[in-house]
Design a protein around this motif. Structure first.
Motif, PDB file in Angstrom:
ATOM      1  N   ILE A   1       8.802  46.609 -73.393  1.00 43.63           N
ATOM      2  CA  ILE A   1       9.176  46.277 -74.772  1.00 43.63           C
ATOM      3  C   ILE A   1      10.038  47.393 -75.361  1.00 43.63           C
ATOM      4  O   ILE A   1      11.050  47.134 -76.012  1.00 43.63           O
ATOM      5  CB  ILE A   1       7.918  46.002 -75.618  1.00 43.63           C
ATOM      6  CG1 ILE A   1       7.315  44.652 -75.200  1.00 43.63           C
ATOM      7  CG2 ILE A   1       8.218  46.043 -77.113  1.00 43.63           C
ATOM      8  CD1 ILE A   1       5.954  44.350 -75.804  1.00 43.63           C
ATOM      9  N   GLY A   2       9.670  48.625 -75.098  1.00 43.35           N
ATOM     10  CA  GLY A   2      10.464  49.751 -75.587  1.00 43.35           C
ATOM     11  C   GLY A   2      11.869  49.755 -75.005  1.00 43.35           C
ATOM     12  O   GLY A   2      12.852  49.957 -75.721  1.00 43.35           O
TER      13      GLY A   2
ATOM     14  N   GLU B   1       5.682  37.247 -75.749  1.00 51.50           N
ATOM     15  CA  GLU B   1       4.875  36.071 -75.421  1.00 51.50           C
ATOM     16  C   GLU B   1       3.831  36.414 -74.355  1.00 51.50           C
ATOM     17  O   GLU B   1       2.693  35.942 -74.415  1.00 51.50           O
ATOM     18  CB  GLU B   1       5.769  34.927 -74.967  1.00 51.50           C
ATOM     19  CG  GLU B   1       6.570  34.314 -76.094  1.00 51.50           C
ATOM     20  CD  GLU B   1       7.564  33.264 -75.625  1.00 51.50           C
ATOM     21  OE1 GLU B   1       7.632  32.963 -74.412  1.00 51.50           O
ATOM     22  OE2 GLU B   1       8.293  32.738 -76.484  1.00 51.50           O
ATOM     23  N   MET B   2       4.215  37.231 -73.389  1.00 52.63           N
ATOM     24  CA  MET B   2       3.273  37.654 -72.361  1.00 52.63           C
ATOM     25  C   MET B   2       2.130  38.452 -72.989  1.00 52.63           C
ATOM     26  O   MET B   2       0.959  38.274 -72.638  1.00 52.63           O
ATOM     27  CB  MET B   2       3.985  38.498 -71.303  1.00 52.63           C
ATOM     28  CG  MET B   2       3.088  38.895 -70.145  1.00 52.63           C
ATOM     29  SD  MET B   2       3.887  39.979 -68.947  1.00 52.63           S
ATOM     30  CE  MET B   2       5.329  39.041 -68.520  1.00 52.63           C
ATOM     31  N   ALA B   3       2.467  39.301 -73.931  1.00 47.89           N
ATOM     32  CA  ALA B   3       1.450  40.088 -74.619  1.00 47.89           C
ATOM     33  C   ALA B   3       0.456  39.181 -75.337  1.00 47.89           C
ATOM     34  O   ALA B   3      -0.754  39.389 -75.258  1.00 47.89           O
ATOM     35  CB  ALA B   3       2.114  41.048 -75.601  1.00 47.89           C
TER      36      ALA B   3
ATOM     37  N   TRP C   1       4.509  48.008 -82.108  1.00 52.83           N
ATOM     38  CA  TRP C   1       5.430  48.398 -81.033  1.00 52.83           C
ATOM     39  C   TRP C   1       6.873  48.013 -81.311  1.00 52.83           C
ATOM     40  O   TRP C   1       7.782  48.571 -80.707  1.00 52.83           O
ATOM     41  CB  TRP C   1       5.028  47.741 -79.720  1.00 52.83           C
ATOM     42  CG  TRP C   1       3.704  48.146 -79.169  1.00 52.83           C
ATOM     43  CD1 TRP C   1       2.796  49.010 -79.714  1.00 52.83           C
ATOM     44  CD2 TRP C   1       3.126  47.681 -77.958  1.00 52.83           C
ATOM     45  NE1 TRP C   1       1.692  49.106 -78.913  1.00 52.83           N
ATOM     46  CE2 TRP C   1       1.866  48.295 -77.825  1.00 52.83           C
ATOM     47  CE3 TRP C   1       3.551  46.796 -76.985  1.00 52.83           C
ATOM     48  CZ2 TRP C   1       1.034  48.059 -76.741  1.00 52.83           C
ATOM     49  CZ3 TRP C   1       2.717  46.558 -75.905  1.00 52.83           C
ATOM     50  CH2 TRP C   1       1.476  47.188 -75.786  1.00 52.83           C
ATOM     51  N   VAL C   2       7.092  47.034 -82.166  1.00 54.49           N
ATOM     52  CA  VAL C   2       8.431  46.487 -82.342  1.00 54.49           C
ATOM     53  C   VAL C   2       8.948  46.803 -83.748  1.00 54.49           C
ATOM     54  O   VAL C   2       8.262  46.562 -84.736  1.00 54.49           O
ATOM     55  CB  VAL C   2       8.443  44.953 -82.105  1.00 54.49           C
ATOM     56  CG1 VAL C   2       9.839  44.396 -82.247  1.00 54.49           C
ATOM     57  CG2 VAL C   2       7.867  44.630 -80.727  1.00 54.49           C
ATOM     58  N   VAL C   3      10.158  47.323 -83.786  1.00 55.84           N
ATOM     59  CA  VAL C   3      10.813  47.628 -85.059  1.00 55.84           C
ATOM     60  C   VAL C   3      10.982  46.313 -85.835  1.00 55.84           C
ATOM     61  O   VAL C   3      11.416  45.308 -85.252  1.00 55.84           O
ATOM     62  CB  VAL C   3      12.184  48.285 -84.795  1.00 55.84           C
ATOM     63  CG1 VAL C   3      12.943  48.518 -86.078  1.00 55.84           C
ATOM     64  CG2 VAL C   3      12.014  49.560 -84.002  1.00 55.84           C
ATOM     65  N   PRO C   4      10.615  46.293 -87.117  1.00 58.85           N
ATOM     66  CA  PRO C   4      10.682  45.043 -87.889  1.00 58.85           C
ATOM     67  C   PRO C   4      12.045  44.345 -87.846  1.00 58.85           C
ATOM     68  O   PRO C   4      12.111  43.122 -87.721  1.00 58.85           O
ATOM     69  CB  PRO C   4      10.324  45.476 -89.309  1.00 58.85           C
ATOM     70  CG  PRO C   4       9.432  46.667 -89.114  1.00 58.85           C
ATOM     71  CD  PRO C   4      10.008  47.380 -87.909  1.00 58.85           C
TER      72      PRO C   4
END
Length: 73
Positions: A12-13, A43-45, A55-58
């Protein structure tokens, strides 16, 4: 499970970094492809019960959501 989680977080990073790099280079199609990969990883997560909210930037998460909305049209 922690190795899976670590690998997922790393993927993801990397996908996020690739989105930013493509956007800065003015390559919208490449950025789209990296957002699609990011969506696959997210989706896997979800399927494995891994919380990725922090983990994900908005702004990138919004881009993924916008891509999905356009694909649904």
């Amino acid at each position: 499970m922690s190795q899976f989680r670590d690998e997922l977080r790393g993927g993801i990073g990397h996908a996020q970094q690739a989105v930013v790099k493509a956007e800065r280079a003015g390559l919208p199609h490449e950025a789209y492809l990296h957002r699609a990969r990011l969506q696959d990883l997210l989706e896997m997560a979800v399927r494995h019960g891994v919380d990725t909210d922090d983990w994900v930037v908005p702004s990138i998460r919004r881009g993924v959501s916008e891509d999905l909305a356009r694909a649904g049209d």
